[in-house]
Design a protein around this motif. Structure first.
Motif, PDB file in Angstrom:
ATOM      1  N   PRO A  49      55.271  19.857   8.141  1.00  0.00           N
ATOM      2  CA  PRO A  49      54.399  20.183   9.322  1.00  0.00           C
ATOM      3  C   PRO A  49      53.403  21.390   9.248  1.00  0.00           C
ATOM      4  CG  PRO A  49      56.646  19.443   9.896  1.00  0.00           C
ATOM      5  CD  PRO A  49      56.589  19.793   8.604  1.00  0.00           C
ATOM      6  N   GLY A  50      52.117  21.093   9.381  1.00  0.00           N
ATOM      7  CA  GLY A  50      51.064  22.029   9.483  1.00  0.00           C
ATOM      8  C   GLY A  50      50.357  22.360   7.927  1.00  0.00           C
ATOM      9  N   CYS A  51      51.183  21.746   6.957  1.00  0.00           N
ATOM     10  CA  CYS A  51      50.760  21.922   5.597  1.00  0.00           C
ATOM     11  C   CYS A  51      49.412  20.956   5.467  1.00  0.00           C
ATOM     12  CB  CYS A  51      51.765  21.343   4.791  1.00  0.00           C
ATOM     13  SG  CYS A  51      51.147  21.549   2.922  1.00  0.00           S
ATOM     14  N   TRP A  76      45.755  14.347   9.036  1.00  0.00           N
ATOM     15  CA  TRP A  76      44.530  14.579   9.371  1.00  0.00           C
ATOM     16  C   TRP A  76      43.750  14.123   7.908  1.00  0.00           C
ATOM     17  CZ3 TRP A  76      43.222  14.297  14.167  1.00  0.00           C
ATOM     18  CH2 TRP A  76      44.258  14.995  15.272  1.00  0.00           C
ATOM     19  N   TYR A  77      42.493  13.685   8.002  1.00  0.00           N
ATOM     20  CA  TYR A  77      41.609  13.717   6.860  1.00  0.00           C
ATOM     21  C   TYR A  77      40.291  13.964   7.525  1.00  0.00           C
ATOM     22  CZ  TYR A  77      38.231  11.807   3.803  1.00  0.00           C
ATOM     23  OH  TYR A  77      37.033  11.772   2.867  1.00  0.00           O
ATOM     24  N   GLN A  78      39.492  15.007   6.886  1.00  0.00           N
ATOM     25  CA  GLN A  78      38.292  15.278   7.454  1.00  0.00           C
ATOM     26  C   GLN A  78      37.219  15.481   6.470  1.00  0.00           C
ATOM     27  OE1 GLN A  78      38.189  18.873   9.740  1.00  0.00           O
ATOM     28  NE2 GLN A  78      36.297  18.367  10.768  1.00  0.00           N
ATOM     29  N   GLU A  79      35.937  14.935   6.418  1.00  0.00           N
ATOM     30  CA  GLU A  79      34.938  15.095   5.665  1.00  0.00           C
ATOM     31  C   GLU A  79      33.979  16.259   6.185  1.00  0.00           C
ATOM     32  OE1 GLU A  79      32.894  11.413   4.975  1.00  0.00           O
ATOM     33  OE2 GLU A  79      34.661  10.826   3.702  1.00  0.00           O
ATOM     34  N   GLU A  80      33.379  17.091   5.344  1.00  0.00           N
ATOM     35  CA  GLU A  80      32.441  18.018   5.793  1.00  0.00           C
ATOM     36  C   GLU A  80      31.352  17.651   6.709  1.00  0.00           C
ATOM     37  OE1 GLU A  80      30.294  21.904   4.088  1.00  0.00           O
ATOM     38  OE2 GLU A  80      29.669  19.929   3.085  1.00  0.00           O
ATOM     39  N   GLY A  81      31.266  17.900   7.926  1.00  0.00           N
ATOM     40  CA  GLY A  81      30.067  17.518   8.990  1.00  0.00           C
ATOM     41  C   GLY A  81      30.476  16.522   9.733  1.00  0.00           C
ATOM     42  N   SER A  82      31.831  16.031   9.616  1.00  0.00           N
ATOM     43  CA  SER A  82      32.341  14.825  10.421  1.00  0.00           C
ATOM     44  C   SER A  82      33.629  15.390  11.063  1.00  0.00           C
ATOM     45  CB  SER A  82      32.755  13.514   9.761  1.00  0.00           C
ATOM     46  OG  SER A  82      31.505  12.931   9.124  1.00  0.00           O
ATOM     47  N   LEU A  87      45.615  10.201  10.676  1.00  0.00           N
ATOM     48  CA  LEU A  87      46.369   9.443   9.807  1.00  0.00           C
ATOM     49  C   LEU A  87      47.530   9.004  10.164  1.00  0.00           C
ATOM     50  CD1 LEU A  87      45.010  11.064   6.522  1.00  0.00           C
ATOM     51  CD2 LEU A  87      43.821   9.277   7.582  1.00  0.00           C
ATOM     52  N   LYS A  88      48.033   7.810  10.104  1.00  0.00           N
ATOM     53  CA  LYS A  88      49.470   7.151  10.308  1.00  0.00           C
ATOM     54  C   LYS A  88      49.897   6.199   9.123  1.00  0.00           C
ATOM     55  CE  LYS A  88      47.512   4.124  13.697  1.00  0.00           C
ATOM     56  NZ  LYS A  88      47.273   4.054  15.138  1.00  0.00           N
ATOM     57  N   ALA A 105      49.072  17.225   6.837  1.00  0.00           N
ATOM     58  CA  ALA A 105      50.051  16.899   7.636  1.00  0.00           C
ATOM     59  C   ALA A 105      49.315  17.475   9.487  1.00  0.00           C
ATOM     60  CB  ALA A 105      51.412  17.444   7.631  1.00  0.00           C
ATOM     61  N   GLN A 106      49.877  16.810  10.353  1.00  0.00           N
ATOM     62  CA  GLN A 106      49.685  17.238  11.673  1.00  0.00           C
ATOM     63  C   GLN A 106      50.495  18.349  11.570  1.00  0.00           C
ATOM     64  OE1 GLN A 106      49.161  14.566  14.978  1.00  0.00           O
ATOM     65  NE2 GLN A 106      47.668  13.316  13.691  1.00  0.00           N
ATOM     66  N   LYS A 107      50.149  19.359  12.875  1.00  0.00           N
ATOM     67  CA  LYS A 107      51.089  20.565  12.939  1.00  0.00           C
ATOM     68  C   LYS A 107      52.463  20.197  13.390  1.00  0.00           C
ATOM     69  CE  LYS A 107      48.482  21.507  16.938  1.00  0.00           C
ATOM     70  NZ  LYS A 107      47.417  22.634  17.546  1.00  0.00           N
TER      71      LYS A 107
END
Length: 139
Positions: A49-51, A76-82, A87-88, A105-107
């Motif tokens: 968690p949190g990693c 979580w997944y994130q692209e720069e600017g978005s 994620l599950k 991971a989510q926290k």
């Protein structure tokens, strides 16, 4: 954690010490194929968690990139600017070469995904800055 262990079908693996400098928190790596005997590196990556990993880019002259197959927990997944994308299990992420992004991971949840490195010419991973606590905490 025991429920997560049962759900994590490819298992946690060992501490991901070789890449610890590119993660906040503890991650684990379980290679699923021998990269010396196959065309692509495929591994289960587990995040406590949190990693999360640092922002990074998969570079390639041609081909390349990465595919994530989410198998257990929430991430979580994130692209720069978005905006970040939740994620599950069952989520699939296609990461094109040259795209700055991070995942983890989510926290409040363990998280695992199978990472598939897409073969290409002159591929490399460019590790960048950390996903800071303020940004991550806002998700």
């Amino acid at each position: 954690m025991s429920d997560f262990d049962n759900d994590n079908i490819f298992k946690k693996g060992v501490p991901n010490d070789a890449f610890a400098g590119y993660f906040i928190g503890q991650s684990y790596l379980n290679p699923l194929v021998d990269v010396n005997d196959f065309l692509a590196f495929v591994a289960n990556v587990t995040f406590e968690p949190g990693c999360r990993n640092n922002w990074h880019i998969h570079n390639a002259k041609s081909g390349g990139g990465q595919i994530l197959l989410c198998t257990a927990g929430k991430g979580w997944y994130q692209e720069e600017g978005s905006p970040a994308v939740e994620l599950k299990p069952g989520s699939v992420v296609e990461i094109r070469p040259g795209v700055k992004h991070w995942h983890g991971a989510q926290k409040d949840s363990w998280f695992s995904h199978v990472a598939i490195e897409v073969p290409g010419e002159d591929t490399s991973t460019e590790w960048l800055e950390e996903v800071d606590d303020e940004h991550y905490g806002s998700l």
